[in-house]
Structure formats: structure tokens, C-alpha cells
Design an enzyme around this catalytic site. Structure first.
Site, PDB file in Angstrom:
ATOM      1  N   LYS A 186       4.535  62.310  29.956  1.00  0.00           N
ATOM      2  CA  LYS A 186       5.170  63.348  30.588  1.00  0.00           C
ATOM      3  C   LYS A 186       6.552  63.442  30.239  1.00  0.00           C
ATOM      4  O   LYS A 186       7.028  62.556  29.564  1.00  0.00           O
ATOM      5  CB  LYS A 186       5.084  63.079  32.282  1.00  0.00           C
ATOM      6  CG  LYS A 186       3.581  63.346  32.681  1.00  0.00           C
ATOM      7  CD  LYS A 186       3.213  63.330  34.162  1.00  0.00           C
ATOM      8  CE  LYS A 186       1.809  63.655  34.368  1.00  0.00           C
ATOM      9  NZ  LYS A 186       1.451  63.266  35.839  1.00  0.00           N
ATOM     10  N   ARG A 221      -4.054  56.673  34.154  1.00  0.00           N
ATOM     11  CA  ARG A 221      -4.589  57.724  33.502  1.00  0.00           C
ATOM     12  C   ARG A 221      -3.603  57.937  32.209  1.00  0.00           C
ATOM     13  O   ARG A 221      -2.567  58.191  32.422  1.00  0.00           O
ATOM     14  CB  ARG A 221      -4.403  58.960  34.364  1.00  0.00           C
ATOM     15  CG  ARG A 221      -5.183  60.073  33.733  1.00  0.00           C
ATOM     16  CD  ARG A 221      -5.301  60.983  35.124  1.00  0.00           C
ATOM     17  NE  ARG A 221      -5.884  62.361  34.475  1.00  0.00           N
ATOM     18  CZ  ARG A 221      -5.145  63.224  34.042  1.00  0.00           C
ATOM     19  NH1 ARG A 221      -3.972  63.389  34.025  1.00  0.00           N
ATOM     20  NH2 ARG A 221      -5.777  64.338  33.885  1.00  0.00           N
TER      21      ARG A 221
END
Length: 241
Positions: A186, A221
Site C-alpha cells: 500500500k 492479505r
């Protein structure tokens, strides 16, 4: 072929759940609508299920029609980045199929989430919001045993909010529900590493996977399954006697 190769690669690296989605949820992403999402998703879902009937498939969607079609065609979990906030009927679908449901904290949508990253106290506000979403799910007869909580790293949160959540993951254990963390590649990792290319953010992702092992987080994840599996194997040996 490409999708099956990817799933095969995941499974050969001991992945427990494969997350399939046909609607991007990254900041700025265009929404394609339920019909297009179904058209993109279902053929691949059927393909993966026919080739790997035992694989657990989580479908990443916030649309109730998509969730329904996915569960009808062999999906096992629904992973809703809005936790039922966008399309409340998704709660009815999950309840009907009695399947696991990932409740993620987010605000707004892909277009405006970055403008909504303002908090007086990020921990208590995220916690309060998740609690509301959990109660909404329970009211729709979704069983508590099917709920998984995701504090929503990167969703309407800046670097400081993300780090605050990661330092205080214990705060999200008060419900005694499994916790999922999706921080892989991210933007805030890119900001810390000064790395614009998401694929070059795996090392930073691994640091967070180690932290998740320390905090006894249930699910991470990730994109690079091989590296994360290896690091978690070692970290779990250290932290989880």
C-alpha cells in the site's frame, strides 16, 4: 490460463484463501457497476472452482447482486471493503448463505476516501465504526462466528493513521473475532520507503507481516505469497510457541 497459473502458484506456497475481485477498490478507481462486475468475475470463479474444487475463495465486492452470484457459483466468503455500508442488502445475502463475512473499516468510496481521512482519534473512531457494522450484521442474523474484522489499512487513512492502527492492533481484539490485515504494497509503505512502484514494496510488507505474527493476527492479505509465507513461518515459530 493466467488466473489458473496464479492460483496454482498461491496454493503451492500454502495460501489458505484466494481473494478474487472484479472491482478495484484502490483510491481513484472507477466503479464498473454490478452487471460488469458479474460478467468479469463469474467465469474466472467457475474456472478456479472447476480446477481446484477444494480451494477457499473469498470474493471482494460491496454489491449484493455480485455477492449473491458469487456464492451461487462456489465462492466461500464475502469480503466487503465497506462492511455492508454501501449496499445493506449484502448482509441479507451473507445471512442467507451463512458464509464468512469480512467487515472492513472504510469511509466514502474510491473517489473520495482520501479526503475523508480526518479523525479526532483514529483508534476510537475506527473501533466505533466497526462495532456499528458488526451490530448491523448481527441484526441481520449473520452469525458472530462468521464475522472477520479488518481495520482497513489505507482506506481513508493517511500514513500516521495506518501506523497508529498497526501499533495498536490489540485494540481490535475486544470482540474476540478473527482479525484480517491487508497492508500489502500500500501507498503508505511506498511513502516510508520512498518507493513509487508497488511491486518494490514487498520488503515493507514483510515488516508488517512480522508485526501481525507478533500481535497474533489471524489473516494477512498479501501479493507476494512466497516471501510472506516464508517470513511468517519463521516469525510464527518465534512468537507463537
Amino acid at each position: 490460463k493466467k488466473v489458473l497459473d496464479q492460483v496454482n502458484h498461491f496454493l503451492s506456497n500454502d495460501v489458505d484463501i484466494v481473494d478474487l475481485g472484479a472491482q478495484s477498490t484502490r483510491p481513484g478507481a472507477q466503479e464498473v457497476g454490478s452487471n460488469e462486475e458479474i460478467k468479469r468475475l463469474i467465469p474466472y470463479l467457475k474456472l478456479v472452482k472447476s480446477e481446484y474444487p477444494d480451494v477457499l475463495i473469498s470474493v471482494d465486492t460491496f454489491n449484493s447482486e455480485v455477492a449473491y452470484e458469487a456464492l451461487m457459483n462456489g465462492a466461500d466468503w464475502i469480503n466487503d471493503v465497506t462492511g455492508g455500508r454501501r449496499d445493506k442488502e449484502i448482509l441479507d445475502v451473507v445471512s442467507k448463505f451463512n458464509c464468512p463475512f469480512v467487515i472492513t473499516h472504510s469511509r466514502g468510496n474510491s473517489k473520495n476516501m482520501n479526503e475523508l481521512s480526518k479523525y479526532e482519534n483514529v483508534l476510537s473512531e475506527v473501533k466505533f465504526s466497526i462495532e456499528t457494522l458488526i451490530n448491523n450484521a448481527l441484526e441481520k442474523n449473520i452469525s458472530k462466528g462468521n464475522i472477520i474484522v479488518d481495520p482497513g489499512i489505507g482506506f481513508a487513512k493517511d500514513i500516521f493513521h495506518n501506523l497508529k492502527i498497526l501499533r495498536n492492533l490489540d485494540v481490535f481484539k475486544k470482540w474476540n473475532l478473527p482479525i484480517l490485515i491487508g497492508a500489502s504494497r500500500k501507498r503508505f509503505i511506498g511513502e516510508i520507503l520512498n518507493e513509487k512502484n508497488p511491486k518494490e514494496r514487498d520488503i515493507g510488507t514483510l515488516a508488517i507481516s512480522c508485526l501481525c505474527s507478533q500481535f497474533n493476527v489471524d489473516i494477512v492479505r498479501v501479493h507476494n505469497v512466497k516471501l510472506n509465507y516464508q517470513i511468517l513461518k519463521v516469525a510464527d515459530k518465534i512468537y507463537r510457541k
